[in-house]
Design an enzyme around this catalytic site. Sequence first.
Site, PDB file in Angstrom:
ATOM      1  N   GLY A   1      17.380 -27.634 -17.525  1.00 42.83           N
ATOM      2  CA  GLY A   1      18.658 -26.955 -17.346  1.00 42.83           C
ATOM      3  C   GLY A   1      19.516 -27.725 -16.368  1.00 42.83           C
ATOM      4  O   GLY A   1      19.004 -28.508 -15.557  1.00 42.83           O
TER       5      GLY A   1
ATOM      6  N   GLN B   1      26.009 -29.183 -10.223  1.00 44.64           N
ATOM      7  CA  GLN B   1      24.988 -30.204  -9.950  1.00 44.64           C
ATOM      8  C   GLN B   1      25.467 -31.616 -10.269  1.00 44.64           C
ATOM      9  O   GLN B   1      24.824 -32.580  -9.868  1.00 44.64           O
ATOM     10  CB  GLN B   1      23.718 -29.929 -10.761  1.00 44.64           C
ATOM     11  CG  GLN B   1      22.974 -28.682 -10.301  1.00 44.64           C
ATOM     12  CD  GLN B   1      21.680 -28.524 -11.070  1.00 44.64           C
ATOM     13  OE1 GLN B   1      21.681 -27.954 -12.151  1.00 44.64           O
ATOM     14  NE2 GLN B   1      20.582 -29.042 -10.544  1.00 44.64           N
TER      15      GLN B   1
ATOM     16  N   CYS C   1      13.971 -27.982  -8.954  1.00 41.93           N
ATOM     17  CA  CYS C   1      15.398 -28.175  -9.226  1.00 41.93           C
ATOM     18  C   CYS C   1      15.752 -29.649  -9.066  1.00 41.93           C
ATOM     19  O   CYS C   1      15.318 -30.286  -8.110  1.00 41.93           O
ATOM     20  CB  CYS C   1      16.220 -27.336  -8.250  1.00 41.93           C
ATOM     21  SG  CYS C   1      17.993 -27.498  -8.461  1.00 41.93           S
ATOM     22  N   LEU C   2      16.534 -30.160 -10.014  1.00 36.69           N
ATOM     23  CA  LEU C   2      16.936 -31.567  -9.951  1.00 36.69           C
ATOM     24  C   LEU C   2      17.745 -31.866  -8.695  1.00 36.69           C
ATOM     25  O   LEU C   2      17.781 -33.005  -8.238  1.00 36.69           O
ATOM     26  CB  LEU C   2      17.760 -31.929 -11.196  1.00 36.69           C
ATOM     27  CG  LEU C   2      17.028 -31.864 -12.539  1.00 36.69           C
ATOM     28  CD1 LEU C   2      18.008 -32.076 -13.691  1.00 36.69           C
ATOM     29  CD2 LEU C   2      15.894 -32.878 -12.604  1.00 36.69           C
TER      30      LEU C   2
ATOM     31  N   HIS D   1      18.296 -19.309 -13.110  1.00 42.18           N
ATOM     32  CA  HIS D   1      18.340 -20.397 -12.124  1.00 42.18           C
ATOM     33  C   HIS D   1      19.695 -21.113 -12.190  1.00 42.18           C
ATOM     34  O   HIS D   1      20.318 -21.377 -11.158  1.00 42.18           O
ATOM     35  CB  HIS D   1      17.180 -21.372 -12.421  1.00 42.18           C
ATOM     36  CG  HIS D   1      17.135 -22.596 -11.567  1.00 42.18           C
ATOM     37  ND1 HIS D   1      16.084 -22.875 -10.720  1.00 42.18           N
ATOM     38  CD2 HIS D   1      18.009 -23.630 -11.420  1.00 42.18           C
ATOM     39  CE1 HIS D   1      16.329 -24.024 -10.094  1.00 42.18           C
ATOM     40  NE2 HIS D   1      17.481 -24.508 -10.505  1.00 42.18           N
ATOM     41  N   GLU D   2      20.156 -21.387 -13.417  1.00 35.63           N
ATOM     42  CA  GLU D   2      21.419 -22.122 -13.576  1.00 35.63           C
ATOM     43  C   GLU D   2      22.622 -21.264 -13.185  1.00 35.63           C
ATOM     44  O   GLU D   2      23.570 -21.755 -12.578  1.00 35.63           O
ATOM     45  CB  GLU D   2      21.568 -22.648 -15.008  1.00 35.63           C
ATOM     46  CG  GLU D   2      20.458 -23.586 -15.477  1.00 35.63           C
ATOM     47  CD  GLU D   2      20.142 -24.719 -14.517  1.00 35.63           C
ATOM     48  OE1 GLU D   2      21.042 -25.170 -13.789  1.00 35.63           O
ATOM     49  OE2 GLU D   2      18.976 -25.137 -14.469  1.00 35.63           O
TER      50      GLU D   2
ATOM     51  N   HIS E   1      23.235 -21.347  -9.605  1.00 32.96           N
ATOM     52  CA  HIS E   1      23.986 -22.526  -9.161  1.00 32.96           C
ATOM     53  C   HIS E   1      25.496 -22.245  -9.162  1.00 32.96           C
ATOM     54  O   HIS E   1      26.226 -22.755  -8.313  1.00 32.96           O
ATOM     55  CB  HIS E   1      23.720 -23.724 -10.079  1.00 32.96           C
ATOM     56  CG  HIS E   1      22.479 -24.501  -9.728  1.00 32.96           C
ATOM     57  ND1 HIS E   1      22.294 -25.110  -8.517  1.00 32.96           N
ATOM     58  CD2 HIS E   1      21.365 -24.762 -10.443  1.00 32.96           C
ATOM     59  CE1 HIS E   1      21.114 -25.729  -8.494  1.00 32.96           C
ATOM     60  NE2 HIS E   1      20.526 -25.529  -9.665  1.00 32.96           N
TER      61      HIS E   1
HETATM   62 ZN    ZN Z   1      18.648 -26.169 -10.105  1.00 31.08          ZN
END
Ligand code: ZN
Length: 148
Positions: free
Chosen positions: A43, A48, A85-86, A127-128, A131
């Site tokens: 995701g 991000q 998380c990236l 989760h997204e 963000h």
């Molecule tokens: Zn994330």
Amino acid sequence: MKIVCDGDPVLRKKARDVSKVTKETTKLLDQMLETMRVAQGVGLAAPQVGIDRRIIIVDIGEGVFEFINPHILASGGSLVDVEGCLSVPGINGEVERKAWVELEALNRFSQKISLKADGLFARVIQHEIDHLEGILFIDRARNIEYND
Ligand code: ZN
């Protein structure tokens, strides 16, 4: 695109609605998808990649889902599982999420779509969307582990 990491202020801002889906929006979606693929993520949210807009993409291996201005209409249950998380590399932690969510959003053709998700799909969506609110999983996580 470059993935920004924890510490960058864009990750802590509340992202703004997309007022109109344009060619730039679809170009951004394409670039986000490529970025997510390269990073081997499931995701990605626009903040991000430094873009202050309410856009997320999800691919848990069942095809790509693109959500513009996503809203959770209903949700229920709760499940704890490990997340990463990236934008927060090298860290994992257990996060409690709703077990299922019902979501409404726009697609890249500016059509309203709605769907119900559960399991990993529901987790990644939550989760997204976090963000987009400036929330990182580490804000919610317990039993944090450092991998490096
Ligand atoms: Zn994330």
